[in-house]
Enzyme design. Structure first.
Site, PDB file in Angstrom:
ATOM      1  N   ILE A  31      42.672  32.369  40.485  1.00 39.16           N
ATOM      2  CA  ILE A  31      43.674  31.691  41.313  1.00 39.16           C
ATOM      3  C   ILE A  31      44.810  32.647  41.707  1.00 39.16           C
ATOM      4  CG2 ILE A  31      43.134  29.400  40.452  1.00 39.16           C
ATOM      5  CD1 ILE A  31      45.521  29.583  38.565  1.00 39.16           C
ATOM      6  N   GLY A  32      44.645  33.930  41.367  1.00 33.08           N
ATOM      7  CA  GLY A  32      45.570  34.930  41.913  1.00 33.08           C
ATOM      8  C   GLY A  32      46.796  35.216  41.074  1.00 33.08           C
ATOM      9  N   GLY A  33      46.685  35.082  39.741  1.00 34.24           N
ATOM     10  CA  GLY A  33      47.820  35.410  38.870  1.00 34.24           C
ATOM     11  C   GLY A  33      48.254  36.863  39.038  1.00 34.24           C
ATOM     12  N   ASP A  52      36.098  37.012  44.043  1.00 35.22           N
ATOM     13  CA  ASP A  52      35.713  36.098  42.958  1.00 35.22           C
ATOM     14  C   ASP A  52      34.547  35.250  43.455  1.00 35.22           C
ATOM     15  OD1 ASP A  52      37.428  34.990  40.238  1.00 35.22           O
ATOM     16  OD2 ASP A  52      35.829  33.711  41.014  1.00 35.22           O
ATOM     17  N   ILE A  77      30.628  40.143  42.022  1.00 28.34           N
ATOM     18  CA  ILE A  77      31.142  41.510  41.874  1.00 28.34           C
ATOM     19  C   ILE A  77      30.003  42.502  41.634  1.00 28.34           C
ATOM     20  CG2 ILE A  77      32.449  42.906  40.179  1.00 28.34           C
ATOM     21  CD1 ILE A  77      34.517  40.444  40.530  1.00 28.34           C
ATOM     22  N   SER A  96      40.249  41.205  35.492  1.00 31.67           N
ATOM     23  CA  SER A  96      40.144  40.457  34.244  1.00 31.67           C
ATOM     24  C   SER A  96      38.924  39.556  34.344  1.00 31.67           C
ATOM     25  CB  SER A  96      41.405  39.641  33.972  1.00 31.67           C
ATOM     26  OG  SER A  96      41.690  38.730  35.006  1.00 31.67           O
ATOM     27  N   CYS A  99      35.228  45.411  34.817  1.00 39.93           N
ATOM     28  CA  CYS A  99      33.854  45.823  35.112  1.00 39.93           C
ATOM     29  C   CYS A  99      33.890  47.339  35.082  1.00 39.93           C
ATOM     30  CB  CYS A  99      33.373  45.282  36.450  1.00 39.93           C
ATOM     31  SG  CYS A  99      33.893  46.212  37.865  1.00 39.93           S
ATOM     32  N   SER A 334      43.503  31.899  33.723  1.00 43.66           N
ATOM     33  CA  SER A 334      44.366  32.826  34.457  1.00 43.66           C
ATOM     34  C   SER A 334      45.227  33.678  33.514  1.00 43.66           C
ATOM     35  CB  SER A 334      45.219  32.043  35.461  1.00 43.66           C
ATOM     36  OG  SER A 334      45.859  32.930  36.346  1.00 43.66           O
TER      37      SER A 334
HETATM   38  C1  LIG Z   1      39.359  35.233  33.414  1.00 44.79           C
HETATM   39  S1  LIG Z   1      39.126  34.658  35.030  1.00 44.79           S
HETATM   40  C2  LIG Z   1      40.249  35.644  35.923  1.00 44.79           C
HETATM   41  C3  LIG Z   1      41.376  34.860  36.414  1.00 44.79           C
HETATM   42  C4  LIG Z   1      42.359  35.527  37.326  1.00 44.79           C
HETATM   43  N1  LIG Z   1      42.936  36.742  36.819  1.00 44.79           N
HETATM   44  C5  LIG Z   1      43.447  34.514  37.649  1.00 44.79           C
HETATM   45  O1  LIG Z   1      44.616  34.855  37.699  1.00 44.79           O
HETATM   46  O2  LIG Z   1      43.110  33.340  37.840  1.00 44.79           O
HETATM   47  C6  LIG Z   1      37.595  35.374  35.442  1.00 44.79           C
HETATM   48  C7  LIG Z   1      37.152  35.113  36.869  1.00 44.79           C
HETATM   49  O3  LIG Z   1      35.989  35.905  37.102  1.00 44.79           O
HETATM   50  C8  LIG Z   1      35.148  35.208  37.995  1.00 44.79           C
HETATM   51  N2  LIG Z   1      33.810  35.807  37.856  1.00 44.79           N
HETATM   52  C9  LIG Z   1      33.036  35.847  36.748  1.00 44.79           C
HETATM   53  N3  LIG Z   1      31.895  36.532  36.996  1.00 44.79           N
HETATM   54  C10 LIG Z   1      31.968  36.951  38.291  1.00 44.79           C
HETATM   55  C11 LIG Z   1      31.113  37.720  39.128  1.00 44.79           C
HETATM   56  N4  LIG Z   1      29.952  38.189  38.674  1.00 44.79           N
HETATM   57  N5  LIG Z   1      31.492  37.962  40.391  1.00 44.79           N
HETATM   58  C12 LIG Z   1      32.669  37.491  40.863  1.00 44.79           C
HETATM   59  N6  LIG Z   1      33.535  36.769  40.111  1.00 44.79           N
HETATM   60  C13 LIG Z   1      33.187  36.495  38.842  1.00 44.79           C
HETATM   61  C14 LIG Z   1      35.268  33.765  37.570  1.00 44.79           C
HETATM   62  O4  LIG Z   1      34.951  32.904  38.639  1.00 44.79           O
HETATM   63  C15 LIG Z   1      36.752  33.682  37.169  1.00 44.79           C
HETATM   64  O5  LIG Z   1      37.542  33.208  38.235  1.00 44.79           O
END
Ligand SMILES: C[S@@+](CC[C@H](N)C(=O)[O-])C[C@H]1O[C@@H](n2cnc3c(N)ncnc32)[C@H](O)[C@@H]1O
Length: 357
Positions: A31-33, A52, A77, A96, A99, A334
């Site tokens: 959500i863009g934190g 994402d 990703i 976060s 990778c 987030s």
């Molecule tokens: C821990 S959250 C990160 C949240 C983000 N920093 C925030 O402020 O909301 C991990 C995010 O990685 C995304 N995600 C997980 N595997 C992914 C992939 N293979 N490709 C793209 N996004 C992925 C999930 O949808 C999730 O929104």
């Protein structure tokens, strides 16, 4: 004539650095934190690509961050390769979870920020990350930090790593590896620009939870009250806080759906909780118990209140079509914006950061 005064090395002024146009790649953008933290930096301008795979998260992201300099991509990703990196020529990479940086990228990012759950520091994935960063010529520093340490009344202990190409950080931590509290930086080692921005994010006073609460009317409060079933089954394991409390437990993605260890609940009545516990012991029936428990007026924090406690800006908002559970889930995944902002300020400067822990 030669001066007899000792010559001092003038500390470079980093304000120029913050005037360059940054290219940012926000992986796992949720959500863009991370993006909110970037918006809080004194950088003049930037272009940002956010990636994402989650449609609801991306909806919230676009709702809050849509602008000409921000491109949101809904994709996996794993489909991003070194050619993308070479084409984008990223200055700052945030992720976060992490990778693996591609060792074959010609235009490696200058700066990297990684966030992950506590426990990552002992994983094989972390080992690989560190090896890759070292072999690509990055200096790095790892942290285990919680927002309470920056005077935010919420705990959320997380692993962080900041890495800078060709530069070493100089934080003297006790265990030589992880910095477990915000480092005490001697302003003597900072230019005046960095002194201002670093000390400004650290020194705000700790404020009680009341400052983070919404003004709810009675009907709204009703919808957040803990149901009787939860009160009778889980009362003893709830983390109960009041509006004058100075801390809350970490809110996870299962908040309100599961109870144990998923985040604090708020007591809205003035009853003395010790007295309530004594009365409970004297109860003969479950009906009597539930009447006493209801008198505490225990409610869940609203998504808006949680976003406030996670240092999101007051204008942060969700699209209308999301359920409350979806909002809790996205927030629980987030980051605390203030912690990210603080770490970005440690990362994006040219001062020789010497710090004592
Ligand atoms: C821990 S959250 C990160 C949240 C983000 N920093 C925030 O402020 O909301 C991990 C995010 O990685 C995304 N995600 C997980 N595997 C992914 C992939 N293979 N490709 C793209 N996004 C992925 C999930 O949808 C999730 O929104």
């Amino acid at each position: 004539m030669h001066s007899l005064m000792p010559t001092m090395d003038p500390i470079k002024d980093c304000s120029q650095l913050f005037k360059t146009r940054f290219k940012v790649l926000e992986l796992y953008s949720g959500i863009g934190g991370m993006h909110f933290a970037i918006k809080n930096l004194p950088i003049d301008s930037y272009d940002l690509i956010a990636i994402d795979i989650n449609t609801s998260a991306n909806g919230v992201y676009i709702h809050n961050h849509l602008s000409h300099n921000c491109q949101q991509m809904e994709r996996n990703i794993l489909s991003i390769n070194e050619n993308h990196f070479n084409e984008w020529a990223i200055d700052l990479l945030t992720m976060s979870p992490p990778c693996q940086p591609f060792t074959r990228i010609r235009k490696l990012p200058k700066y990297i920020l990684v966030e992950n759950v506590k426990g990552f520091e002992t994983s094989d994935a972390r080992q690989l990350l560190i090896q890759t960063l070292s072999s690509c010529g990055y200096g790095y520093q790892e942290f285990l930090l919680s927002p309470n340490q920056l005077n935010v009344p919420n705990s959320r202990l997380r692993y962080y790593l900041i890495a800078k190409r060709g530069k070493q950080f100089n934080f003297n931590s006790n265990n030589e590896e992880f910095v477990a509290k915000p480092p005490d930086i001697d302003p003597k080692n900072l230019c005046s620009f960095c002194t201002n921005i670093l000390f400004q994010s650290k020194d705000q006073n700790l404020r009680p939870i009341s400052d983070y609460l919404e003004n709810l009317d009675d009907i709204q409060i009703q919808s957040y009250l803990l149901p009787d079933k939860i009160l009778s089954k889980y009362f003893m394991i709830l983390d109960i806080v009041k509006s004058d409390s100075l801390s809350t437990n970490c809110f996870t993605k299962s908040y309100s759906h599961r109870i144990e260890g998923t985040g604090s609940v708020l007591q809205t009545s003035d009853h003395d909780i010790q007295e309530v516990c004594r009365q409970l012991n004297d109860c003969q029936t479950d009906e009597q118990k539930i009447v006493i428990l209801r008198s505490l007026g225990l409610r869940f924090f609203t998504p808006k209140e949680i976003s406030n406690l996670m240092s999101f800006p007051t204008h942060f908002d969700f699209p209308e079509d999301l359920t409350i559970k979806q909002k809790y889930r996205l927030l629980g995944n987030s980051v605390n914006v203030k912690v990210i902002e603080y770490l970005l300020k440690l990362l994006l400067n040219d001062c020789e950061l010497k710090a004592q822990i």
